[in-house]
Motif scaffolding. Sequence first.
Motif, PDB file in Angstrom:
ATOM      1  N   TRP A  35       0.787  -0.713  -0.334  1.00  0.00           N
ATOM      2  CA  TRP A  35       0.265   0.294   0.521  1.00  0.00           C
ATOM      3  C   TRP A  35       0.791   1.311   0.210  1.00  0.00           C
ATOM      4  N   PHE A  36       0.413   2.322  -0.483  1.00  0.00           N
ATOM      5  CA  PHE A  36       1.748   3.753  -0.992  1.00  0.00           C
ATOM      6  C   PHE A  36      -0.115   4.728  -0.705  1.00  0.00           C
ATOM      7  N   ARG A  37       0.767   5.713  -0.485  1.00  0.00           N
ATOM      8  CA  ARG A  37      -0.203   6.523  -0.748  1.00  0.00           C
ATOM      9  C   ARG A  37       0.547   8.343  -1.283  1.00  0.00           C
ATOM     10  N   ARG A  38      -0.362   9.425  -1.518  1.00  0.00           N
ATOM     11  CA  ARG A  38      -0.374  10.474  -2.300  1.00  0.00           C
ATOM     12  C   ARG A  38      -1.282  11.618  -1.350  1.00  0.00           C
ATOM     13  N   ALA A  39      -0.402  12.667  -0.522  1.00  0.00           N
ATOM     14  CA  ALA A  39      -0.535  13.140   0.649  1.00  0.00           C
ATOM     15  C   ALA A  39      -1.284  14.109  -0.643  1.00  0.00           C
ATOM     16  N   PRO A  40      -2.115  14.912  -0.675  1.00  0.00           N
ATOM     17  CA  PRO A  40      -2.232  16.372  -1.943  1.00  0.00           C
ATOM     18  C   PRO A  40      -1.394  16.992  -1.280  1.00  0.00           C
ATOM     19  N   GLY A  41      -0.965  17.818  -2.581  1.00  0.00           N
ATOM     20  CA  GLY A  41       0.523  18.394  -2.704  1.00  0.00           C
ATOM     21  C   GLY A  41       2.044  17.470  -2.771  1.00  0.00           C
ATOM     22  N   LYS A  42       1.920  16.664  -2.286  1.00  0.00           N
ATOM     23  CA  LYS A  42       3.077  15.596  -2.057  1.00  0.00           C
ATOM     24  C   LYS A  42       3.368  14.553  -2.756  1.00  0.00           C
ATOM     25  N   GLU A  43       4.382  13.898  -3.012  1.00  0.00           N
ATOM     26  CA  GLU A  43       4.916  12.397  -3.977  1.00  0.00           C
ATOM     27  C   GLU A  43       4.529  11.808  -3.331  1.00  0.00           C
ATOM     28  N   ARG A  44       4.127  10.434  -3.943  1.00  0.00           N
ATOM     29  CA  ARG A  44       3.529   8.843  -3.328  1.00  0.00           C
ATOM     30  C   ARG A  44       4.530   8.685  -2.380  1.00  0.00           C
ATOM     31  N   GLU A  45       4.077   8.200  -1.206  1.00  0.00           N
ATOM     32  CA  GLU A  45       4.899   7.339  -0.403  1.00  0.00           C
ATOM     33  C   GLU A  45       4.447   6.238   0.342  1.00  0.00           C
ATOM     34  N   ARG A  57       5.519  -8.203   7.403  1.00  0.00           N
ATOM     35  CA  ARG A  57       5.229  -7.530   6.683  1.00  0.00           C
ATOM     36  C   ARG A  57       6.274  -6.538   7.550  1.00  0.00           C
ATOM     37  N   TYR A  58       5.610  -4.657   6.953  1.00  0.00           N
ATOM     38  CA  TYR A  58       6.926  -4.069   6.509  1.00  0.00           C
ATOM     39  C   TYR A  58       5.929  -2.430   6.767  1.00  0.00           C
ATOM     40  N   TYR A  59       5.864  -1.766   8.101  1.00  0.00           N
ATOM     41  CA  TYR A  59       5.849  -0.414   8.025  1.00  0.00           C
ATOM     42  C   TYR A  59       6.524   0.630   8.024  1.00  0.00           C
ATOM     43  N   SER A  60       6.051   1.296   7.234  1.00  0.00           N
ATOM     44  CA  SER A  60       6.219   3.434   7.462  1.00  0.00           C
ATOM     45  C   SER A  60       6.702   3.519   8.857  1.00  0.00           C
ATOM     46  N   ASP A  61       7.736   4.202   9.461  1.00  0.00           N
ATOM     47  CA  ASP A  61       7.729   5.011  10.664  1.00  0.00           C
ATOM     48  C   ASP A  61       6.175   5.690  10.995  1.00  0.00           C
ATOM     49  N   SER A  62       5.611   6.345   9.901  1.00  0.00           N
ATOM     50  CA  SER A  62       4.723   7.145  10.294  1.00  0.00           C
ATOM     51  C   SER A  62       3.231   6.468  10.494  1.00  0.00           C
ATOM     52  N   VAL A  63       3.152   4.959  10.214  1.00  0.00           N
ATOM     53  CA  VAL A  63       1.772   4.066  10.001  1.00  0.00           C
ATOM     54  C   VAL A  63       1.735   3.279  10.860  1.00  0.00           C
TER      55      VAL A  63
END
Length: 126
Positions: A35-45, A57-63
């Motif tokens: 799963w990836f996401r793109r916030a308004p005005g930002k790049e996909r992460e 399983r592996y997660y980004s630090d932000s989630v």
Amino acid sequence: VQLQASGGGLVQTGGSRRLSCASSGRTFSNYVMGWFRRAPGKEREFVATISRGGSIRYYSDSVKGRFTISRENAKNTVYLQLNSLKPEDTAVYYCAASGPAVTGEVRRHDYEYKYWGQGTLVTVSS
């Protein structure tokens, strides 16, 4: 392979949401899913990834600690459970499939994925 993401919507801060991503085809269990996401005005992460069998399983630090990725290979579906949502989680969420992968592998970079869904918008109100 076609991926169809669903489950997005408007949710209040602190709330929860479950995203689903259904895959066509018969080789879903051979793929690493992400799963990836793109916030308004930002790049996909990158958000989360899960191995073929679901054991790694592996997660980004932000989630990490708030989101959970899972999969049901019998249903050709991967999920992303979003808990304790924050306004900064507002984004279009995309699911992705890697193509053939080895057991135990996970992938964190978008260039490692071959197939992409159309995205589903999650909006977290403050």
